[in-house]
Enzyme design. Structure first.
Site, PDB file in Angstrom:
ATOM      1  N   GLU A 270      49.836  46.174  90.668  1.00 48.78           N
ATOM      2  CA  GLU A 270      49.508  47.455  90.037  1.00 48.78           C
ATOM      3  C   GLU A 270      49.542  48.579  91.077  1.00 48.78           C
ATOM      4  O   GLU A 270      49.047  48.439  92.184  1.00 48.78           O
ATOM      5  CB  GLU A 270      48.113  47.357  89.430  1.00 48.78           C
ATOM      6  N   LYS A 332      49.967  50.666  80.642  1.00 52.99           N
ATOM      7  CA  LYS A 332      48.643  50.092  80.395  1.00 52.99           C
ATOM      8  C   LYS A 332      48.008  50.744  79.179  1.00 52.99           C
ATOM      9  O   LYS A 332      47.965  51.976  79.071  1.00 52.99           O
ATOM     10  CB  LYS A 332      47.762  50.289  81.631  1.00 52.99           C
ATOM     11  N   CYS A 380      45.572  44.832  85.248  1.00 51.94           N
ATOM     12  CA  CYS A 380      44.183  44.882  85.722  1.00 51.94           C
ATOM     13  C   CYS A 380      43.198  44.515  84.629  1.00 51.94           C
ATOM     14  O   CYS A 380      43.121  43.387  84.154  1.00 51.94           O
ATOM     15  CB  CYS A 380      43.911  46.253  86.324  1.00 51.94           C
TER      16      CYS A 380
END
Length: 501
Positions: A270, A332, A380
């Site tokens: 990320e 995301k 994440c």
């Protein structure tokens, strides 16, 4: 008859409940002192039964939950300390405030369990309520279902490591948590409770062993290279450091591309790139050259048409003309409140996130990267949400969890995060590749066996041969709702039992 608890003893019981909750946190990764649950949870069950009033039982559950989350989530302070100059005032407040909020989801089950008949009705009903509480905290105020009790079984014991995780393939982490609470709480019922616990664990372990012994798909494995750049969070975005950090990832990428057998995919973590890649042809060309034409999944910030930032993974490939291009993007979707955006319900008088924060993506997406099997990506925080990491209409062959746990240093946070990703692999029956900036980078097969890892603070390449997926698990086909429905039905069944006077 339940003996009433005298007023002066209630305070002691609440203190002991908080201590037992803190003790239960020792069962979490990376310590995995799982037997403490056989002390902590029976104490809570007995205490609930001894309380005269429902609200007193609720306070016992609250203090148990407060102790559990206070010690289980202490690592959040590490992230605040990285920007201590701005947010020093949050250091003594953030974790206790979050623990207070999360403790509510133990307090309510304790209150409702107090209304149940003593014995198995209370144990089973309480376990079902804990699961429903976990489901509620997955959605309440943006959701934070971190450290469900079922995650204590994500131990690192080689081939036996995933043994007690296998129920996740049937009913996800919620079923795993239910079994954990029942097994650990049953001894509160005495000898018959201990006997039931032993029988449950034997059946549970036998079923897990049989599942692990089943032969997997015979399709050939395919090699993936994970790049762990080990870039410290403080100073990561400083202009004077960008070139050096970018060069570190390029060098490791080139080294991975030159190994034999050649990987079919190279994965960066990320926000690994300090540059905007989708609008930077030169950077794309350099990445493609370093990868010698192998597709690269690279974490980077990008800006959408409204100039809102997005936390993205970009699939970078070499075109027929030899230049680099973006072949696919995943944005995301489940953003971190106060880290990536400021929720509208949290008007605290202090703007913790600049502007409107990041814009969310549309949700689980499968990227079809030329030269590599279809891949489902979660970034994440997204890996802690069961049933929300895969596009079920376009089932991928692998999953990639790209993360930057540098925020949490060498605390227990990265280990707990790793456990969540591992359980997602078992739930979906899909191998999972985890690329973490400072570690822990790892890979798991579809049943949770670890294929390799790079530890915290290491810089390097993890090349793993990833097997093909299993057939869709029962959980992959039915999701969370049937299990949660069964939990609600079980609680109502237990409620039908009349309580003793």
């Amino acid at each position: 008859m339940r003996r009433p608890v005298r007023q002066h003893r209630k305070g002691r019981l609440y203190l002991l409940a908080g201590s037992c909750g803190a003790l239960a946190a020792l069962a979490l990764p990376p310590l995995h002192v799982v037997p403490v649950l056989w002390i902590s949870l029976p104490f809570l069950i007995v205490t609930i039964g001894r309380m005269e009033r429902t609200r007193q039982a609720g306070w016992a559950g609250f203090w148990w939950g407060f102790g559990y989350h206070l010690f289980g989530l202490y690592w959040i302070t590490e992230a605040i300390l990285i920007e201590a100059a701005r947010f020093w005032w949050l250091v003594p407040l953030a974790v206790p405030a979050l623990a207070v909020f999360l403790a509510i989801f133990i307090a309510i089950p304790a209150m409702l369990a107090h209304r149940l008949a003593p014995g198995w009705a209370r144990v089973l009903g309480f376990a079902a309520l804990i699961v429903l509480g976990d489901a509620a905290r997955a959605v309440a105020l943006s959701g934070f279902p971190w450290n469900p009790l079922g995650s204590v079984w994500a131990v690192e014991l080689g081939a036996l490591g995933p043994l007690f995780l296998q129920p996740a393939a049937y009913g996800g982490i919620f079923l795993l948590t239910f079994l954990t609470v029942v097994a650990a709480s049953a001894p509160a019922l005495g000898r018959w409770g201990w006997a039931a616990t032993i029988c449950l664990l034997l059946f549970w372990g036998t079923d897990g062993a049989l599942r692990l012994l089943q032969s997997g798909p015979e399709a050939p494995e395919q090699r993936v290279a994970i790049i762990q750049g080990n870039v410290a969070q403080d100073g990561k975005w400083a202009p004077e450091n960008r070139a050096a950090y970018f060069d570190r990832y390029l060098t490791l990428t080139n080294r991975a591309a030159m190994t034999e057998p050649r990987p079919v995919l190279i994965v960066w973590p990320e926000t690994a790139s300090p540059y905007l890649l989708d609008t930077n042809p030169d950077a794309l060309n350099i990445i493609t050259q370093a990868a010698d034409g192998i597709p690269v999944l690279a974490g980077a910030i990008r800006f959408d048409a409204e100039r809102r930032p997005r936390n993205s993974m970009l699939a970078i490939v070499r075109t027929a003309g030899g230049s680099g291009a973006v072949a696919g993007v995943y944005d995301k979707s489940h953003l971190v409140p106060f880290g990536e955006y400021q929720p509208s319900w949290a008007k605290v008088g202090v703007q913790l996130v600049p502007g409107d924060g990041f814009a969310p993506g549309p949700g689980p997406t499968t990227l079809h990267v030329p030269g590599a099997p279809p891949v489902g990506i979660n970034i994440c925080y997204e890996s802690i949400f069961p049933g929300a990491v895969v596009d079920r209409a376009d089932r991928p062959t692998w999953m990639v969890n790209a993360t930057n746990d540098a925020w949490f240093g060498t605390s227990t946070g990265p280990y707990q995060h790793l456990a969540a990703a591992r359980i997602r692999a078992i739930e979906e029956g899909l191998p999972l590749i985890r690329a973490a900036n400072t570690g822990i980078s790892a890979a798991f097969d579809a049943r949770g066996h670890e294929l390799g890892r790079l530890g915290l603070g290491e810089t390097g390449i993890l090349a793993v041969d990833v097997p093909m997926p299993d057939a869709p698990t029962l959980f992959a086909r039915i999701g969370n709702l049937p299990v949660l429905g069964a939990m609600a039905a079980l609680f109502l069944l237990c409620l039908l039992r009349r309580r003793e006077d």
